[in-house]
Design a protein around this motif. Structure first.
Motif, short mmCIF file in Angstrom:
data_model
loop_
_atom_site.label_atom_id
_atom_site.label_comp_id
_atom_site.label_asym_id
_atom_site.label_seq_id
_atom_site.Cartn_x
_atom_site.Cartn_y
_atom_site.Cartn_z
N ILE A 117 -26.77 44.73 31.64
CA ILE A 117 -27.71 43.65 31.96
C ILE A 117 -26.98 42.31 31.79
N PRO A 118 -26.95 41.48 32.84
CA PRO A 118 -26.28 40.17 32.74
C PRO A 118 -26.96 39.27 31.72
N ARG A 119 -26.18 38.34 31.20
CA ARG A 119 -26.68 37.34 30.25
C ARG A 119 -26.58 35.98 30.91
N ALA A 120 -27.63 35.16 30.72
CA ALA A 120 -27.65 33.79 31.23
C ALA A 120 -27.70 32.85 30.02
N VAL A 121 -26.89 31.81 30.06
CA VAL A 121 -26.72 30.93 28.90
C VAL A 121 -27.00 29.49 29.29
N ALA A 122 -27.75 28.80 28.43
CA ALA A 122 -28.08 27.39 28.62
C ALA A 122 -27.17 26.54 27.73
N VAL A 123 -26.39 25.66 28.34
CA VAL A 123 -25.51 24.75 27.59
C VAL A 123 -26.21 23.40 27.56
N VAL A 124 -26.66 23.02 26.36
CA VAL A 124 -27.36 21.76 26.16
C VAL A 124 -26.44 20.84 25.38
N VAL A 125 -26.15 19.69 25.94
CA VAL A 125 -25.20 18.75 25.36
C VAL A 125 -25.92 17.46 24.97
N ASP A 126 -25.57 16.97 23.78
CA ASP A 126 -26.05 15.67 23.31
C ASP A 126 -24.81 14.89 22.87
N GLY A 127 -24.31 14.04 23.75
CA GLY A 127 -23.08 13.31 23.44
C GLY A 127 -21.92 14.28 23.30
N ARG A 128 -21.33 14.32 22.12
CA ARG A 128 -20.18 15.20 21.86
C ARG A 128 -20.59 16.43 21.05
N ARG A 129 -21.86 16.80 21.15
CA ARG A 129 -22.35 17.98 20.45
C ARG A 129 -23.09 18.91 21.42
N ALA A 130 -23.08 20.20 21.08
CA ALA A 130 -23.80 21.20 21.87
C ALA A 130 -24.80 21.90 20.95
N LEU A 131 -25.92 22.30 21.53
CA LEU A 131 -26.93 23.04 20.77
C LEU A 131 -26.49 24.49 20.63
N VAL A 132 -26.45 24.99 19.40
CA VAL A 132 -26.09 26.38 19.13
C VAL A 132 -27.17 27.01 18.26
N ILE A 133 -27.16 28.32 18.25
CA ILE A 133 -28.02 29.08 17.34
C ILE A 133 -27.11 29.75 16.33
N LYS A 134 -27.18 29.28 15.09
CA LYS A 134 -26.39 29.85 14.01
C LYS A 134 -27.10 31.14 13.58
N VAL A 154 -20.91 51.46 8.39
CA VAL A 154 -21.97 50.55 7.95
C VAL A 154 -21.69 49.15 8.48
N CYS A 155 -22.71 48.50 9.02
CA CYS A 155 -22.56 47.12 9.50
C CYS A 155 -22.31 46.20 8.31
N PRO A 156 -21.23 45.43 8.34
CA PRO A 156 -20.92 44.55 7.21
C PRO A 156 -21.73 43.25 7.21
N GLY A 157 -22.45 42.99 8.28
CA GLY A 157 -23.14 41.70 8.42
C GLY A 157 -22.22 40.72 9.13
N HIS A 158 -22.80 39.88 9.95
CA HIS A 158 -22.02 38.97 10.78
C HIS A 158 -22.61 37.57 10.72
N ARG A 159 -21.75 36.59 10.48
CA ARG A 159 -22.13 35.18 10.55
C ARG A 159 -21.43 34.60 11.77
N TYR A 160 -22.22 34.05 12.67
CA TYR A 160 -21.66 33.52 13.91
C TYR A 160 -22.68 32.59 14.54
N ALA A 161 -22.31 31.98 15.63
CA ALA A 161 -23.23 31.12 16.39
C ALA A 161 -23.09 31.49 17.86
N VAL A 162 -24.16 31.32 18.60
CA VAL A 162 -24.16 31.54 20.04
C VAL A 162 -24.85 30.36 20.71
N LEU A 163 -24.62 30.23 21.98
CA LEU A 163 -25.36 29.27 22.78
C LEU A 163 -26.69 29.93 23.16
N PRO A 164 -27.76 29.15 23.33
CA PRO A 164 -29.04 29.74 23.71
C PRO A 164 -28.92 30.52 25.01
N GLY A 165 -29.53 31.68 25.06
CA GLY A 165 -29.48 32.49 26.26
C GLY A 165 -29.93 33.90 26.00
#
Length: 153
Positions: free
Chosen positions: A3-20, A43-54
């Motif tokens: 299944i394809p993924r679609a991503v929204a890149v939202v920019v505010d000046g020199r920053r982008a909106l991410v989901i931590k 066993v899943c060790p747990g993951h800390r990451y960020a993605v762009l909304p999508g």
């Protein structure tokens, strides 16, 4: 078929909106991040990451429509597509990254992300500069450089 993924890149000046994110599943085989990063443990060790909304492009939906819908569902923001920025892969799935324009509203966590938010599956909206992409573990890593270049312009 992936299944394809679609991503929204939202920019505010020199920053982008991410989901931590923080994600932990009981078994590595049931965790998209374990599978996507090639984790070999049981066993899943747990993951800390960020993605762009999508998210998923639904059947009969265009990637553009999906990016606008996912942005609204996840953040309450309303926007329209400016242009396709690039394409790539996200956990082996094809992904299309769209620059958003005419963005209105204040980002508020909503939709399934708000409903699923908890100790083993947490979500936090935040604005991030290119200098934070590595420390946030922006995923997939191959979006960091094109996004940083976009923010430098």
């Amino acid at each position: 078929m992936l299944i394809p993924r679609a991503v929204a890149v939202v920019v505010d000046g020199r920053r982008a909106l991410v989901i931590k994110r923080f994600l932990r599943r009981e078994a590595a085989r049931s965790c998209a991040m374990c599978v996507g990063t090639g984790w070999a443990g049981a066993v899943c060790p747990g993951h800390r990451y960020a993605v762009l909304p999508g998210g998923h492009v639904e059947e009969g939906e265009s990637a553009e429509t999906a990016a606008v819908r996912e942005l609204s569902e996840e953040t309450t923001l309303v926007a329209r597509i400016d242009r396709l920025l690039w394409t790539g892969e996200h956990n082996g799935r094809p992904a299309s990254y769209f620059l958003m324009t005419d963005v209105s509203g204040v980002p508020v966590l909503s939709g399934p992300e708000a409903e699923e938010h908890g100790p083993n599956n947490s979500f936090e909206l935040r604005w991030a500069g290119a200098d934070e992409f590595a420390s946030l573990n922006l995923y997939p890593a191959d979006v960091r450089e094109p996004l940083a270049e976009l923010l430098r312009r």
